[in-house]
Design a protein around this motif. Structure first.
Motif, PDB file in Angstrom:
ATOM      1  N   ALA A  33       0.827  -1.211   0.000  1.00  0.00           N
ATOM      2  CA  ALA A  33       0.000   0.000   0.000  1.00  0.00           C
ATOM      3  C   ALA A  33       0.860   1.259   0.000  1.00  0.00           C
ATOM      4  O   ALA A  33       0.606   2.195  -0.773  1.00  0.00           O
ATOM      5  N   ILE A  34       1.896   1.282   0.820  1.00  0.00           N
ATOM      6  CA  ILE A  34       2.758   2.467   0.891  1.00  0.00           C
ATOM      7  C   ILE A  34       3.518   2.655  -0.414  1.00  0.00           C
ATOM      8  O   ILE A  34       3.576   3.761  -0.963  1.00  0.00           O
ATOM      9  N   ALA A  35       4.103   1.588  -0.932  1.00  0.00           N
ATOM     10  CA  ALA A  35       4.889   1.687  -2.166  1.00  0.00           C
ATOM     11  C   ALA A  35       4.016   2.080  -3.354  1.00  0.00           C
ATOM     12  O   ALA A  35       4.400   2.937  -4.169  1.00  0.00           O
ATOM     13  N   ILE A  36       2.852   1.482  -3.474  1.00  0.00           N
ATOM     14  CA  ILE A  36       1.959   1.795  -4.591  1.00  0.00           C
ATOM     15  C   ILE A  36       1.478   3.241  -4.494  1.00  0.00           C
ATOM     16  O   ILE A  36       1.445   3.958  -5.492  1.00  0.00           O
ATOM     17  N   ALA A  37       1.121   3.681  -3.295  1.00  0.00           N
ATOM     18  CA  ALA A  37       0.634   5.054  -3.137  1.00  0.00           C
ATOM     19  C   ALA A  37       1.724   6.074  -3.467  1.00  0.00           C
ATOM     20  O   ALA A  37       1.480   7.040  -4.205  1.00  0.00           O
ATOM     21  N   MET A  38       2.914   5.870  -2.945  1.00  0.00           N
ATOM     22  CA  MET A  38       3.994   6.839  -3.183  1.00  0.00           C
ATOM     23  C   MET A  38       4.397   6.884  -4.651  1.00  0.00           C
ATOM     24  O   MET A  38       4.528   7.958  -5.240  1.00  0.00           O
ATOM     25  N   ALA A  39       4.587   5.734  -5.268  1.00  0.00           N
ATOM     26  CA  ALA A  39       4.981   5.702  -6.675  1.00  0.00           C
ATOM     27  C   ALA A  39       3.839   6.170  -7.571  1.00  0.00           C
ATOM     28  O   ALA A  39       4.073   6.825  -8.594  1.00  0.00           O
ATOM     29  N   GLY A  40       2.620   5.844  -7.204  1.00  0.00           N
ATOM     30  CA  GLY A  40       1.467   6.274  -7.991  1.00  0.00           C
ATOM     31  C   GLY A  40       1.318   7.784  -8.030  1.00  0.00           C
ATOM     32  O   GLY A  40       1.032   8.362  -9.075  1.00  0.00           O
ATOM     33  N   VAL A  41       1.532   8.433  -6.898  1.00  0.00           N
ATOM     34  CA  VAL A  41       1.454   9.895  -6.855  1.00  0.00           C
ATOM     35  C   VAL A  41       2.552  10.504  -7.716  1.00  0.00           C
ATOM     36  O   VAL A  41       2.313  11.440  -8.482  1.00  0.00           O
ATOM     37  N   LEU A  42       3.768   9.965  -7.614  1.00  0.00           N
ATOM     38  CA  LEU A  42       4.872  10.486  -8.437  1.00  0.00           C
ATOM     39  C   LEU A  42       4.584  10.319  -9.928  1.00  0.00           C
ATOM     40  O   LEU A  42       4.834  11.222 -10.724  1.00  0.00           O
ATOM     41  N   ALA A  43       4.065   9.163 -10.304  1.00  0.00           N
ATOM     42  CA  ALA A  43       3.767   8.928 -11.723  1.00  0.00           C
ATOM     43  C   ALA A  43       2.612   9.802 -12.200  1.00  0.00           C
ATOM     44  O   ALA A  43       2.606  10.255 -13.334  1.00  0.00           O
ATOM     45  N   PHE A  44       1.634  10.039 -11.340  1.00  0.00           N
ATOM     46  CA  PHE A  44       0.489  10.871 -11.734  1.00  0.00           C
ATOM     47  C   PHE A  44       0.933  12.313 -11.959  1.00  0.00           C
ATOM     48  O   PHE A  44       0.467  12.969 -12.884  1.00  0.00           O
ATOM     49  N   ILE A  45       1.850  12.800 -11.118  1.00  0.00           N
ATOM     50  CA  ILE A  45       2.365  14.160 -11.296  1.00  0.00           C
ATOM     51  C   ILE A  45       3.077  14.262 -12.634  1.00  0.00           C
ATOM     52  O   ILE A  45       2.877  15.196 -13.390  1.00  0.00           O
ATOM     53  N   GLY A  46       3.948  13.291 -12.907  1.00  0.00           N
ATOM     54  CA  GLY A  46       4.510  13.126 -14.231  1.00  0.00           C
ATOM     55  C   GLY A  46       5.519  14.129 -14.740  1.00  0.00           C
ATOM     56  O   GLY A  46       5.744  14.188 -15.928  1.00  0.00           O
ATOM     57  N   SER A  47       6.149  14.930 -13.901  1.00  0.00           N
ATOM     58  CA  SER A  47       7.178  15.844 -14.404  1.00  0.00           C
ATOM     59  C   SER A  47       8.533  15.141 -14.406  1.00  0.00           C
ATOM     60  O   SER A  47       8.668  14.021 -13.922  1.00  0.00           O
ATOM     61  N   GLY A  48       9.528  15.809 -14.939  1.00  0.00           N
ATOM     62  CA  GLY A  48      10.868  15.226 -14.979  1.00  0.00           C
ATOM     63  C   GLY A  48      11.440  14.957 -13.603  1.00  0.00           C
ATOM     64  O   GLY A  48      12.197  14.012 -13.397  1.00  0.00           O
ATOM     65  N   TRP A  49      11.082  15.798 -12.639  1.00  0.00           N
ATOM     66  CA  TRP A  49      11.592  15.608 -11.283  1.00  0.00           C
ATOM     67  C   TRP A  49      11.006  14.373 -10.617  1.00  0.00           C
ATOM     68  O   TRP A  49      11.602  13.818  -9.696  1.00  0.00           O
ATOM     69  N   THR A  50       9.842  13.935 -11.053  1.00  0.00           N
ATOM     70  CA  THR A  50       9.245  12.758 -10.428  1.00  0.00           C
ATOM     71  C   THR A  50      10.020  11.493 -10.761  1.00  0.00           C
ATOM     72  O   THR A  50      10.011  10.548  -9.984  1.00  0.00           O
ATOM     73  N   ALA A  52      13.276  11.365 -10.939  1.00  0.00           N
ATOM     74  CA  ALA A  52      14.336  11.387  -9.927  1.00  0.00           C
ATOM     75  C   ALA A  52      13.779  10.970  -8.568  1.00  0.00           C
ATOM     76  O   ALA A  52      14.430  10.229  -7.819  1.00  0.00           O
ATOM     77  N   GLY A  53      12.575  11.416  -8.262  1.00  0.00           N
ATOM     78  CA  GLY A  53      11.933  11.013  -7.013  1.00  0.00           C
ATOM     79  C   GLY A  53      11.667   9.522  -6.964  1.00  0.00           C
ATOM     80  O   GLY A  53      11.818   8.883  -5.918  1.00  0.00           O
ATOM     81  N   ALA A  54      11.273   8.952  -8.082  1.00  0.00           N
ATOM     82  CA  ALA A  54      11.018   7.512  -8.134  1.00  0.00           C
ATOM     83  C   ALA A  54      12.305   6.719  -7.942  1.00  0.00           C
ATOM     84  O   ALA A  54      12.307   5.682  -7.275  1.00  0.00           O
ATOM     85  N   VAL A  55      13.383   7.201  -8.522  1.00  0.00           N
ATOM     86  CA  VAL A  55      14.672   6.513  -8.348  1.00  0.00           C
ATOM     87  C   VAL A  55      15.090   6.561  -6.882  1.00  0.00           C
ATOM     88  O   VAL A  55      15.525   5.555  -6.315  1.00  0.00           O
ATOM     89  N   LEU A  56      14.945   7.730  -6.271  1.00  0.00           N
ATOM     90  CA  LEU A  56      15.270   7.840  -4.849  1.00  0.00           C
ATOM     91  C   LEU A  56      14.364   6.952  -4.008  1.00  0.00           C
ATOM     92  O   LEU A  56      14.815   6.305  -3.068  1.00  0.00           O
ATOM     93  N   LEU A  57      13.084   6.931  -4.335  1.00  0.00           N
ATOM     94  CA  LEU A  57      12.134   6.086  -3.626  1.00  0.00           C
ATOM     95  C   LEU A  57      12.500   4.619  -3.778  1.00  0.00           C
ATOM     96  O   LEU A  57      12.437   3.845  -2.833  1.00  0.00           O
ATOM     97  N   PHE A  58      12.917   4.253  -4.976  1.00  0.00           N
ATOM     98  CA  PHE A  58      13.255   2.869  -5.273  1.00  0.00           C
ATOM     99  C   PHE A  58      14.433   2.381  -4.428  1.00  0.00           C
ATOM    100  O   PHE A  58      14.407   1.302  -3.872  1.00  0.00           O
TER     101      PHE A  58
END
Length: 108
Positions: A33-50, A52-58
């Protein structure tokens, strides 16, 4: 769209199977639930910085979770598969959200 949903279902299923051998079912569901929610929000925002955020999250997500939540039970397998499923879901929701927007006509 069907392929994306299938990918999410497979990722969640594999995470459930692999995670169950490491932690309890409630911890698997919480990690997912936590991983899906965090990555889902980053992907929904969809900018170039997200990205980088996904890589850091990963990579830093499991490490930070251990330091921030003392005693947290974490399955790295579930975490990685949850991030993949969340990213696909967030991108799919963004695509559905943007479907009704007018086209810019660029490239025609």
């Amino acid at each position: 769209m069907i392929g994306n949903i299938l990918l999410v279902a497979i990722a969640i299923g594999v995470a459930m199977v692999l995670g169950s051998s490491q932690v309890t079912l409630s911890n698997v569901l919480l990690n997912l639930a936590i991983a899906i929610a965090m990555a889902g929000v980053l992907a929904f925002i969809g900018s170039g910085w997200t990205v980088a955020g996904a890589v850091l999250l990963f990579f830093l997500g499991p490490i930070l979770t251990r330091f921030v939540l003392v005693g947290a039970v974490l399955s790295v397998r579930v975490w990685f598969l949850g991030i993949m499923a969340g990213w696909v879901l967030g991108a799919l929701l963004r695509r559905l959200h943007d479907r009704d927007l007018p086209h810019s006509g660029v490239g025609r």
